[in-house]
Design an enzyme around this catalytic site. Structure first.
Site, PDB file in Angstrom:
ATOM      1  N   THR A 185      64.734  40.466  68.922  1.00 18.42           N
ATOM      2  CA  THR A 185      63.798  41.732  69.083  1.00 18.42           C
ATOM      3  C   THR A 185      64.866  42.694  70.132  1.00 18.42           C
ATOM      4  O   THR A 185      65.507  42.612  70.669  1.00 18.42           O
ATOM      5  CB  THR A 185      62.826  41.236  69.208  1.00 18.42           C
ATOM      6  OG1 THR A 185      62.440  41.916  69.321  1.00 18.42           O
ATOM      7  CG2 THR A 185      62.348  40.361  71.019  1.00 18.42           C
ATOM      8  N   GLU A 236      62.975  44.178  71.631  1.00 25.37           N
ATOM      9  CA  GLU A 236      61.805  44.540  72.498  1.00 25.37           C
ATOM     10  C   GLU A 236      62.992  44.962  73.469  1.00 25.37           C
ATOM     11  O   GLU A 236      62.501  44.926  74.961  1.00 25.37           O
ATOM     12  CB  GLU A 236      60.491  43.917  72.441  1.00 25.37           C
ATOM     13  CG  GLU A 236      59.214  43.810  71.308  1.00 25.37           C
ATOM     14  CD  GLU A 236      58.964  45.668  71.914  1.00 25.37           C
ATOM     15  OE1 GLU A 236      58.780  45.392  73.077  1.00 25.37           O
ATOM     16  OE2 GLU A 236      58.454  45.978  71.497  1.00 25.37           O
ATOM     17  N   TYR A 254      56.865  39.006  76.670  1.00 29.43           N
ATOM     18  CA  TYR A 254      58.060  38.787  75.653  1.00 29.43           C
ATOM     19  C   TYR A 254      59.364  38.963  75.451  1.00 29.43           C
ATOM     20  O   TYR A 254      60.312  38.363  75.040  1.00 29.43           O
ATOM     21  CB  TYR A 254      57.041  39.050  74.079  1.00 29.43           C
ATOM     22  CG  TYR A 254      57.713  39.378  72.689  1.00 29.43           C
ATOM     23  CD1 TYR A 254      58.101  38.127  72.057  1.00 29.43           C
ATOM     24  CD2 TYR A 254      58.404  40.451  72.547  1.00 29.43           C
ATOM     25  CE1 TYR A 254      58.236  37.838  70.966  1.00 29.43           C
ATOM     26  CE2 TYR A 254      58.699  40.151  71.047  1.00 29.43           C
ATOM     27  CZ  TYR A 254      59.595  38.643  71.002  1.00 29.43           C
ATOM     28  OH  TYR A 254      59.787  38.887  69.330  1.00 29.43           O
ATOM     29  N   LYS A 307      62.740  36.903  74.857  1.00 31.22           N
ATOM     30  CA  LYS A 307      63.916  37.308  74.305  1.00 31.22           C
ATOM     31  C   LYS A 307      65.135  37.099  73.910  1.00 31.22           C
ATOM     32  O   LYS A 307      66.048  36.671  73.911  1.00 31.22           O
ATOM     33  CB  LYS A 307      62.474  37.873  73.024  1.00 31.22           C
ATOM     34  CG  LYS A 307      62.401  37.550  71.540  1.00 31.22           C
ATOM     35  CD  LYS A 307      62.944  36.912  71.052  1.00 31.22           C
ATOM     36  CE  LYS A 307      61.591  36.273  69.874  1.00 31.22           C
ATOM     37  NZ  LYS A 307      62.415  35.412  68.781  1.00 31.22           N
TER      38      LYS A 307
END
Length: 329
Positions: free
Chosen positions: A134, A136, A157, A161
């Protein structure tokens, strides 16, 4: 040509459902892992278009109860199915929620990935693996972000990831596995969960236009994101596993917009002025904000031949139309 078999974790989510449709249309047999809630009823509504009669001898979609926190299940399933391709889309994927549930997020999003990689390695099968990474992971890194940009995640998160991303790279380099990390930037659709900001906006537009609501409450309107269309991103996932060699790829449109701009386009499509209907609520602010995520898709365009066709303004219109149709129908 023999029929290919794919295993998808997170198959009932937005991406998993579009990917399942794509693979079934290409003739694959598809197996998916479905996590059951406390109600003991799995939410498979996103798969309605492709879900078949379980008694149909010709069916090619099989759903298995479980989740990626269960290493034994993953080991047994990979060994029994012997998939040609494995897509790990399972995650606790809501960034704001990850601050409230960091341990759970790590268990599913980080450790789930390494459990699946280990299951494939231990089964000694020649399976290609796709890891859903991702944008992010980039966090505060200056945009545009590419495959060579340094990572600085700003949420549990994003950290989880990043663990999964590097685990995928490590298994590729250590065990010569065909393991790909697709670093997908934000991608949306009418199947997006209602707590995600784009769907929260378009669903509010539909309800406000119908006279059912007057306001929607949002967090940071200045956040810049690179929004694409989820069905196209599912195609990109598949294409990366058809390439000659595994690598990491940014999947993005390269065209940014603020949350405010997305909201303005969505409300305008229904003939409404966003300024009359949006209120700020600090409860939706993150403890650590990510100001701008804008992908550089040059590598995937050059090496894979994939290019985004739907951009954020058209995406807003598509999602508003779908939410208004769902409300009226």
């Amino acid at each position: 040509m023999p029929v290919k078999t794919a295993l998808i974790t997170g198959i009932t989510g937005q991406d998993g459902s579009y990917l399942a449709e794509l693979l079934l249309a290409k003739g694959y047999t598809v197996h998916g892992i479905v996590r059951h809630a406390s109600s003991l009823i799995a939410n498979t509504s996103r798969l309605d278009a492709v879900y078949q009669d379980p008694h149909d001898a010709e069916r090619r979609l099989f759903l298995h109860k479980g989740d990626v926190t269960d290493a034994g299940l993953l080991n047994n399933l990979v060994r029994d199915i012997e998939p040609d391709e494995v897509y790990n889309l399972a995650a606790q994927s809501h960034v704001r929620v990850s601050f409230d549930l960091p341990d759970y997020t790590a268990n599913v999003t980080a450790l789930g990935a390494i459990r699946l990689l280990e299951a494939v390695r231990a089964a000694r099968i020649d399976a290609k693996v796709y890891q859903a990474s991702t944008s992010e992971m980039f966090g505060t890194a200056a945009p545009p972000q590419s495959e060579t940009t340094g990572f600085h995640p700003r949420s549990p998160y994003g950290v989880a990831k990043l663990f999964a991303h590097w685990a995928t790279v490590n298994y590729r380099e250590s065990y010569d596995m065909f393991a790909v990390s697709g670093i997908a930037f934000n991608h949306e659709s009418p199947r997006r969960g209602e707590t995600f900001v784009t769907r929260k906006i378009t669903r509010a537009v539909a309800r406000i236009a119908a006279g059912l609501e007057k306001k929607v409450y949002l967090g940071n309107l200045d956040a810049v994101r690179d929004w694409g269309y989820a069905p196209e991103y599912a195609e990109a996932m598949w294409l990366t596993l058809q390439h000659g060699a595994p690598d990491d790829y940014v999947i993005a449109t390269g065209r940014p917009a603020t949350v405010r701009e997305f909201a303005e386009a969505a409300f305008a499509h229904a003939g409404l002025d966003w300024r009359d209907h949006i209120e700020h609520d600090e409860r939706y602010e993150r403890p650590a904000e990510v100001p701008a995520l804008v992908g550089d898709p040059a590598k995937i365009e050059r090496e894979i031949g994939w290019k985004a066709r739907v951009h954020w303004d058209e995406l807003a219109r598509v999602m508003v139309d779908a939410d208004r149709a769902a409300l009226s129908g």
